[in-house]
Design an enzyme around this catalytic site. Structure first.
Site, mmCIF file in Angstrom:
data_model
loop_
_atom_site.group_PDB
_atom_site.id
_atom_site.type_symbol
_atom_site.label_atom_id
_atom_site.label_comp_id
_atom_site.label_asym_id
_atom_site.label_seq_id
_atom_site.Cartn_x
_atom_site.Cartn_y
_atom_site.Cartn_z
ATOM 1 N N LEU A 106 -9.522 -2.257 14.076
ATOM 2 C CA LEU A 106 -10.327 -2.369 12.719
ATOM 3 C C LEU A 106 -9.389 -2.928 11.682
ATOM 4 C CD1 LEU A 106 -12.366 0.794 12.843
ATOM 5 C CD2 LEU A 106 -13.284 -1.340 13.446
ATOM 6 N N ALA A 107 -8.277 -2.392 11.527
ATOM 7 C CA ALA A 107 -7.311 -3.094 10.602
ATOM 8 C C ALA A 107 -5.991 -2.742 11.011
ATOM 9 C CB ALA A 107 -7.683 -2.254 9.416
ATOM 10 N N SER A 152 1.406 -2.268 7.504
ATOM 11 C CA SER A 152 2.846 -2.084 8.190
ATOM 12 C C SER A 152 3.184 -0.979 8.633
ATOM 13 C CB SER A 152 3.595 -2.296 6.538
ATOM 14 O OG SER A 152 3.029 -1.297 5.741
ATOM 15 N N ASP A 201 -5.420 7.095 -4.403
ATOM 16 C CA ASP A 201 -5.387 5.393 -4.568
ATOM 17 C C ASP A 201 -6.684 5.180 -4.168
ATOM 18 O OD1 ASP A 201 -4.824 2.734 -4.440
ATOM 19 O OD2 ASP A 201 -3.937 2.811 -2.312
#
Length: 555
Positions: free
Chosen positions: A128-129, A132, A285
């Site tokens: 999906l993603a 790093s 975040d």
């Protein structure tokens, strides 16, 4: 050992080439890295079109995942870096290819002790993603639950470890060679960033974070945190409930599907304040990619790799800052900064208060509905940085979380006052602080501390007496700007020395002239014009001294 050394040499070369490519050749030369760069790469044309922040970002991008991730972590620390550099680091994005499905199989089997087919009914081969450190795949457990599986890149931990070792070496070298590196305490900065990165490498930390925030929200039906499947998770694999929703920043789609936008903005803001002020454990975040909207105006939080912790003292200090800003009370803000930070022995309280006064004046007469709490808090931390006051990392993370939240809320409902939502939380903390039960507990804690001090005093005095008796008492006296004073004294000494030499030369030349005049002889000695040469040397020294004095501004 030899292979490790070769890896380090190659990486040093890559770092040096990246720095040269962005015009940081003076750093490469000063740190002795120029010898590691092939000659043809030293002399090529260098572009210096961007500002220093942009060029630092380009260097980090060129050096790969570790440096990109460190840059992203550094972008959350406005207390350590100037705004121009922070702004550029925030643009860093993970642009890395996904790793193969064969490697996914291998990591899962090695970490979970079972094959992929034994655990999952279905597993999507394509991620999906990809980022790093790892990538996320959608899957279905044998028991039928839809899950998202985060898998760490093979060998990324080794790569990051090597890069961090080199960074420590370079930071130590930089602090010895550059004043700015020592001023910014580069070694401490790298140490702090590397701890944050190492924490993100261990997915069990993220599992615990998700579970803790989930427990905090257990009585709030409009907040959702994905369930973590511990039996299918490890330090390199994280399996959690798969949640489908709309990004909270996608206002157009939310409106099309009939969501109450104002209610979403209020719920999101309240939850962030609840986590920060009340719980003291918060999502560090909360950007739009980590916050989804579900039916019933329910808000789901994802990705708990970065979280902040605030103890009761830090929560009280934070609420004092917010209340001080609301009342535009410079003294209260200054006292709070001193309480919450590690204060340098050279910090000037009067100058700090003056800078806070200037900051408060910026908000004078501005309606609270138009004031950004996150921006104001970050501005206060910037003042603290200017005065060498070190603010705790988690407190700085609060500023980032608040700014991110405010950006989303402003987009959803520009008329919602963040201060109005924050005020009850801040007042509640202050009231809790003044509660008789809390004050009694603090009183007994102070009594306990004093009693320990009283009991240990005889032993400490005995040790002190022994030190004095044996002549081992050391007294350190620090005089501000001593180095500058010594350099100035050194320059004055040099000029005095040259003046004495010039005077001696003048007396010598005068004695020669008198002697030759009495004897009636020529000034030529072995056909060499001694007087003319001496006069020339004296004039050079004289004009050099005059130029140095005029240039110093102390004529």
């Amino acid at each position: 050992m030899f292979a490790r050394r070769v890896r380090h040499i190659n990486r040093y070369r890559e770092i040096a080439v990246a720095l040269l490519s962005q015009g940081f050749d003076y750093i490469v030369e000063e740190m002795g890295l120029i010898q590691k760069v092939p000659y043809y790469q030293r002399v090529r044309t260098v572009k210096k079109s961007g500002g220093i922040g942009e060029r630092i970002r380009l260097v980090l991008q060129q050096l790969g995942p570790t440096y990109v991730k460190l840059g992203q972590i550094a972008s959350t620390r406005p207390d350590l870096l100037p705004p121009g550099i922070i702004g550029e680091l925030e643009k860093l994005q993970d642009k890395v290819p996904s790793f193969s499905f064969i490697e996914v199989h291998s990591v899962i089997q090695e970490e979970l002790g079972r094959t992929l087919e034994e655990i999952f009914q279905h597993f999507e081969p394509g991620p999906l993603a990809a980022a790093s450190i790892g990538q996320v795949h959608q899957a279905v457990l044998k028991t039928g639950e839809k899950v998202a599986v985060k898998i760490q890149r093979p060998d990324i931990a080794t790569v990051i470890k090597t890069d961090l070792e080199i960074l420590y070496e370079l930071a130590n070298l930089a602090e010895r060679r550059f004043h700015w590196a020592k001023t910014y305490q580069l070694v401490d900065m790298i140490d702090e960033f590397s701890k944050a990165l190492s924490s993100e490498l261990d997915y069990t930390n993220e599992s615990r974070n998700a579970e803790k925030i989930s427990k905090q929200c257990i009585n709030n039906p409009v907040i959702c945190v994905p369930k973590v499947y511990r039996d299918y998770s490890s330090s390199k694999v994280l399996t959690a409930e798969y949640i489908e929703g709309i990004k909270i920043s996608n206002k157009e789609k939310l409106e099309q599907q009939g969501y109450n936008i104002s209610l979403l903005a209020e719920r999101f803001a309240k939850e962030i304040f609840q986590q920060i002020f009340m719980e003291g454990f918060f999502h560090g975040d909360p950007h739009p990619g980590n916050v989804l909207v579900l039916p019933g105006e329910t808000i789901a939080f994802l990705d708990f790799g970065m979280v902040g912790h605030l103890n009761s003292e830090m929560k009280y200090n934070l609420s004092s800052l917010v209340i001080g800003l609301m009342h535009q009370d410079s003294d209260e803000i200054a006292k709070t900064i001193y309480r919450m930070g590690i204060v340098s022995e050279y910090a000037n309280k009067l100058k700090l208060r003056d800078d806070i006064e200037l900051l408060v004046e910026k908000y004078y007469g501005v309606p609270l509905s138009q004031v950004s709490i996150g921006e104001a808090v970050n501005n206060i931390f910037a003042v603290a940085l200017k005065h060498k006051i070190k603010i705790p990392a988690d407190m700085v993370l609060v500023g980032k979380a608040l700014l991110t939240m405010e950006g989303i809320v402003e987009k959803l409902d520009p008329h919602l006052s963040i201060f109005d939502i924050a005020e009850p939380f801040g007042k509640k903390i202050v009231m809790e602080r003044l509660h008789p039960k809390t004050m009694t507990k603090k009183f007994w804690r102070n009594i306990n501390d004093f009693s320990e001090l009283f009991v240990s005093f005889p032993q400490q005095f005995k040790e002190f007496s022994a030190v004095v008796r044996h002549g081992r008492l050391r007294l350190d006296i620090a005089i501000p700007e001593m180095e500058h004073i010594l350099k100035t004294q050194d320059r004055i000494s040099n000029r005095v020395s040259f003046s004495i030499i010039l005077l001696a030369l003048s007396i010598f030349m005068a004695s020669i002239i008198v002697s030759l005049s009495i004897a009636g002889q020529s000034s030529l000695l072995w056909p060499i014009p001694i007087l003319e040469i001496g006069f020339g040397i004296a004039m050079v020294i004289f004009f050099w001294l005059l130029y140095a004095i005029i240039r110093s501004g102390n004529l």
